[in-house]
Design a protein around this motif. Structure first.
Motif, PDB file in Angstrom:
ATOM      1  N   VAL A 126       1.017  -1.185  -0.217  1.00 50.33           N
ATOM      2  CA  VAL A 126       0.036  -0.063  -0.050  1.00 50.33           C
ATOM      3  C   VAL A 126       0.793   1.175  -0.033  1.00 50.33           C
ATOM      4  O   VAL A 126       0.554   2.122  -0.680  1.00 50.33           O
ATOM      5  N   VAL A 127       1.871   1.312   0.674  1.00 57.12           N
ATOM      6  CA  VAL A 127       2.730   2.508   0.882  1.00 57.12           C
ATOM      7  C   VAL A 127       3.505   2.812  -0.473  1.00 57.12           C
ATOM      8  O   VAL A 127       3.867   3.878  -0.815  1.00 57.12           O
ATOM      9  N   ALA A 128       3.462   1.726  -1.302  1.00 59.35           N
ATOM     10  CA  ALA A 128       4.000   2.217  -2.550  1.00 59.35           C
ATOM     11  C   ALA A 128       3.147   2.741  -3.673  1.00 59.35           C
ATOM     12  O   ALA A 128       3.404   2.978  -4.938  1.00 59.35           O
ATOM     13  N   LEU A 129       1.806   2.642  -3.348  1.00 57.23           N
ATOM     14  CA  LEU A 129       0.741   3.203  -4.104  1.00 57.23           C
ATOM     15  C   LEU A 129       0.646   4.690  -4.690  1.00 57.23           C
ATOM     16  O   LEU A 129       1.108   5.257  -3.571  1.00 57.23           O
ATOM     17  N   PRO A 130       0.439   5.288  -5.255  1.00 59.66           N
ATOM     18  CA  PRO A 130       0.250   6.714  -5.641  1.00 59.66           C
ATOM     19  C   PRO A 130      -0.518   7.473  -4.693  1.00 59.66           C
ATOM     20  O   PRO A 130      -0.243   8.633  -4.508  1.00 59.66           O
ATOM     21  N   SER A 131      -1.332   6.675  -4.338  1.00 59.70           N
ATOM     22  CA  SER A 131      -2.561   7.429  -3.490  1.00 59.70           C
ATOM     23  C   SER A 131      -2.220   7.708  -2.119  1.00 59.70           C
ATOM     24  O   SER A 131      -2.715   8.402  -1.222  1.00 59.70           O
ATOM     25  N   VAL A 132      -0.898   6.982  -1.458  1.00 59.56           N
ATOM     26  CA  VAL A 132      -0.434   7.146  -0.124  1.00 59.56           C
ATOM     27  C   VAL A 132       0.937   8.034  -0.354  1.00 59.56           C
ATOM     28  O   VAL A 132       1.750   7.674  -0.957  1.00 59.56           O
ATOM     29  N   SER A 133       0.751   9.043   0.696  1.00 60.65           N
ATOM     30  CA  SER A 133       1.957   9.738   0.863  1.00 60.65           C
ATOM     31  C   SER A 133       2.470   9.530   2.392  1.00 60.65           C
ATOM     32  O   SER A 133       1.770   9.727   3.319  1.00 60.65           O
ATOM     33  N   LEU A 134       4.065   9.465   2.336  1.00 63.20           N
ATOM     34  CA  LEU A 134       4.275   9.260   3.643  1.00 63.20           C
ATOM     35  C   LEU A 134       4.283  10.335   4.543  1.00 63.20           C
ATOM     36  O   LEU A 134       4.419  10.292   5.658  1.00 63.20           O
ATOM     37  N   ASP A 135       4.391  11.591   4.007  1.00 63.70           N
ATOM     38  CA  ASP A 135       4.570  12.674   4.735  1.00 63.70           C
ATOM     39  C   ASP A 135       2.770  13.144   5.291  1.00 63.70           C
ATOM     40  O   ASP A 135       2.648  13.994   5.968  1.00 63.70           O
ATOM     41  N   PHE A 136       1.875  12.445   4.734  1.00 57.92           N
ATOM     42  CA  PHE A 136       0.610  12.783   5.082  1.00 57.92           C
ATOM     43  C   PHE A 136      -0.228  11.452   5.157  1.00 57.92           C
ATOM     44  O   PHE A 136      -1.317  11.160   4.750  1.00 57.92           O
ATOM     45  N   LEU A 137       0.145  10.683   6.063  1.00 59.03           N
ATOM     46  CA  LEU A 137      -0.594   9.332   6.302  1.00 59.03           C
ATOM     47  C   LEU A 137      -1.924   9.288   6.956  1.00 59.03           C
ATOM     48  O   LEU A 137      -2.865   8.715   6.590  1.00 59.03           O
ATOM     49  N   ALA A 138      -2.060  10.548   7.658  1.00 58.00           N
ATOM     50  CA  ALA A 138      -3.171  10.819   8.468  1.00 58.00           C
ATOM     51  C   ALA A 138      -4.645  11.086   7.305  1.00 58.00           C
ATOM     52  O   ALA A 138      -5.571  10.966   7.771  1.00 58.00           O
ATOM     53  N   ILE A 139      -4.151  11.366   6.354  1.00 62.10           N
ATOM     54  CA  ILE A 139      -5.117  11.767   5.159  1.00 62.10           C
ATOM     55  C   ILE A 139      -5.515  10.614   4.271  1.00 62.10           C
ATOM     56  O   ILE A 139      -6.114  10.748   3.197  1.00 62.10           O
ATOM     57  N   SER A 140      -4.899   9.634   4.306  1.00 60.78           N
ATOM     58  CA  SER A 140      -4.931   8.594   3.483  1.00 60.78           C
ATOM     59  C   SER A 140      -6.306   8.015   3.318  1.00 60.78           C
ATOM     60  O   SER A 140      -7.228   8.162   4.266  1.00 60.78           O
ATOM     61  N   LYS A 141      -6.982   7.882   2.011  1.00 59.71           N
ATOM     62  CA  LYS A 141      -8.305   7.659   1.923  1.00 59.71           C
ATOM     63  C   LYS A 141      -8.446   6.193   1.430  1.00 59.71           C
ATOM     64  O   LYS A 141      -7.650   5.805   0.549  1.00 59.71           O
ATOM     65  N   SER A 142      -9.543   5.422   2.003  1.00 63.73           N
ATOM     66  CA  SER A 142      -9.290   3.932   1.480  1.00 63.73           C
ATOM     67  C   SER A 142      -9.996   4.000   0.187  1.00 63.73           C
ATOM     68  O   SER A 142      -9.628   3.024  -0.629  1.00 63.73           O
ATOM     69  N   SER A 143     -10.756   4.910  -0.189  1.00 63.17           N
ATOM     70  CA  SER A 143     -11.432   4.740  -1.887  1.00 63.17           C
ATOM     71  C   SER A 143     -10.203   5.027  -2.599  1.00 63.17           C
ATOM     72  O   SER A 143     -10.316   4.255  -3.719  1.00 63.17           O
ATOM     73  N   ARG A 144      -9.198   5.888  -2.420  1.00 58.12           N
ATOM     74  CA  ARG A 144      -8.150   6.065  -3.244  1.00 58.12           C
ATOM     75  C   ARG A 144      -7.116   4.862  -3.493  1.00 58.12           C
ATOM     76  O   ARG A 144      -6.743   4.327  -4.341  1.00 58.12           O
TER      77      ARG A 144
END
Length: 404
Positions: free
Chosen positions: A245-263
């Motif tokens: 998951v952390v390698a996906l374009p929708s996940v930013s290591l600097d903004f984990l708190a705003i990760s969206k399950s839909s993305r």
């Protein structure tokens, strides 16, 4: 000194302890609360105790009124002595509940596939996603869930599409039905990422069990203790999921708190196969075909019928013969010809006159050299917006009428 290890929800309180003396301490605190508040704990029936680890199966406890249980239910989850048993018990109960819900919907008239998809998403799968945020969806539970979904979706159809072909939106040839495995993975991983971003005990817990594998891939609490040996199987599986998951374009290591399950879900679905019909008829402009079928405001029953016609799902004589349900593929109205989808809608004597009129008018209006095949499959070249809508509406409506 008492270190708190409890949580409450409404009038339910759950307490964790690691020594038998903790039970006496909790009882002493409860008695003090009762004296101050006037509320009395029900010690006869609802006060349960469950032994974990070396206490599994224990029946003898310091307080005789405690009811020893093999499992307890906390916020809808079945808690058993082992993690595997907890997951299995919870999903078994949840899936039984989903089947019960669908039985109430089975008696309702839902003739359109998209209506059934919406029913599944809103009234059934939403219940499963509540649990999938916290516990993994096992392969056995996922298989059962797919069967439940398929049986409800195709209840009135002899022919089905393969499950992976259903997850694309209608504009790409699917029905927009959730993929249970990918949806569950996106929900669980999102929750873990949020917990890591928030810090506190949950972050320390995940760091301890998975820190070695995740170091360098995720921001983890500094100086937190880390397990040096092999973690339990559930954390190994979670490690693998998080590293994906952390390698996906929708996940930013600097903004984990705003990760969206839909993305995350969208990124996990990039490997879906194209509709099988596209492989059989690769020359058709399928991007235009599916977009036309998904045109807003088309009659739902017409869209549904044409969707099944495009995917060759309608029970024509040719399809029924292949399934062993008809003695011959021949049309009942013209026995010399095979009744496939093209024959059924365009050249069978029962509809040929109306279809020829539609084809003639479509050629005059569009100025294109249309054929039965290109018109029925919505495969004409791109045209101005109004003409697109008019032609699509005419053909899909005719398909629904002809089939009726």
């Amino acid at each position: 000194h008492v270190r708190e290890a409890s949580f409450g929800y409404m009038d339910d309180v759950n307490v964790l302890g690691s020594h038998l003396s903790d039970i006496i301490k909790v009882d002493t605190i409860t008695l003090a609360f009762e004296a101050a508040a006037g509320a009395i704990l029900n010690r006869n029936r609802k006060t349960l105790i469950l032994g974990l680890g070396s206490w599994e199966g224990r029946q003898d406890w310091p307080l005789p009124w405690l009811q020893a249980a093999s499992s307890i239910k906390v916020l809808g989850f079945d808690i058993c002595p082992t993690f595997t048993a907890s997951v299995s018990s919870t999903w078994t109960r949840v899936l039984a509940g989903l089947q019960s819900t669908l039985r109430t919907w089975a008696s309702r008239r839902l003739p359109v596939l998209l209506q059934r998809v919406q029913t599944l998403e809103v009234f059934v799968l939403s219940k499963a996603w509540y649990f999938a945020q916290v516990i993994p969806l096992s392969s056995a539970a996922a298989s059962t869930l797919r069967r439940i979904m398929g049986d409800f979706l195709w209840a009135h159809n002899l022919i089905r599409l393969a499950f992976p072909q259903l997850h694309q939106p209608l504009s790409k040839g699917g029905l927009g039905l959730s993929c249970p495995v990918r949806r569950a993975e996106s929900l669980l991983s999102k929750q873990v990422l949020h917990q890591l971003a928030a810090g506190g005990r949950p972050a320390l817990h995940f760091t301890y069990w998975m820190g070695t594998a995740l170091q360098g891939h995720l921001p983890l609490p500094q100086d937190a203790p880390v397990l040096t040996g092999q973690p339990p199987a559930q954390f190994v599986a979670l490690q693998t999921l998080l590293l994906t998951v952390v390698a996906l374009p929708s996940v930013s290591l600097d903004f984990l708190a705003i990760s969206k399950s839909s993305r995350i879900y969208r990124d996990l679905l990039t490997d879906l196969p194209p509709p099988r019909i596209q492989l059989k008829l690769p020359a058709l402009p399928w991007d235009l075909v599916w977009q036309r079928l998904a045109t807003p405001l088309l009659p739902p029953i017409a869209v549904d019928c044409h969707f099944q016609a495009l995917h060759n799902l309608l029970p024509t004589r040719e399809r029924l013969h292949r399934l062993g349900l008809a003695p011959s593929p021949a049309c009942l109205h013209c026995p010399a010809l095979v009744e496939d989808g093209l024959h059924l809608f365009t050249s069978c004597p029962r509809v040929a006159g109306a279809w020829d009129n539609l084809l003639h008018r479509a050629i005059l209006v569009s100025g294109l050299a249309l054929t039965n095949h290109t018109l029925l499959f919505l495969a004409w070249p791109a045209r101005p917006g109004r003409l697109e809508a008019a032609l699509t509406l005419a053909v899909t409506t005719f398909s629904a009428w002809a089939w009726e």
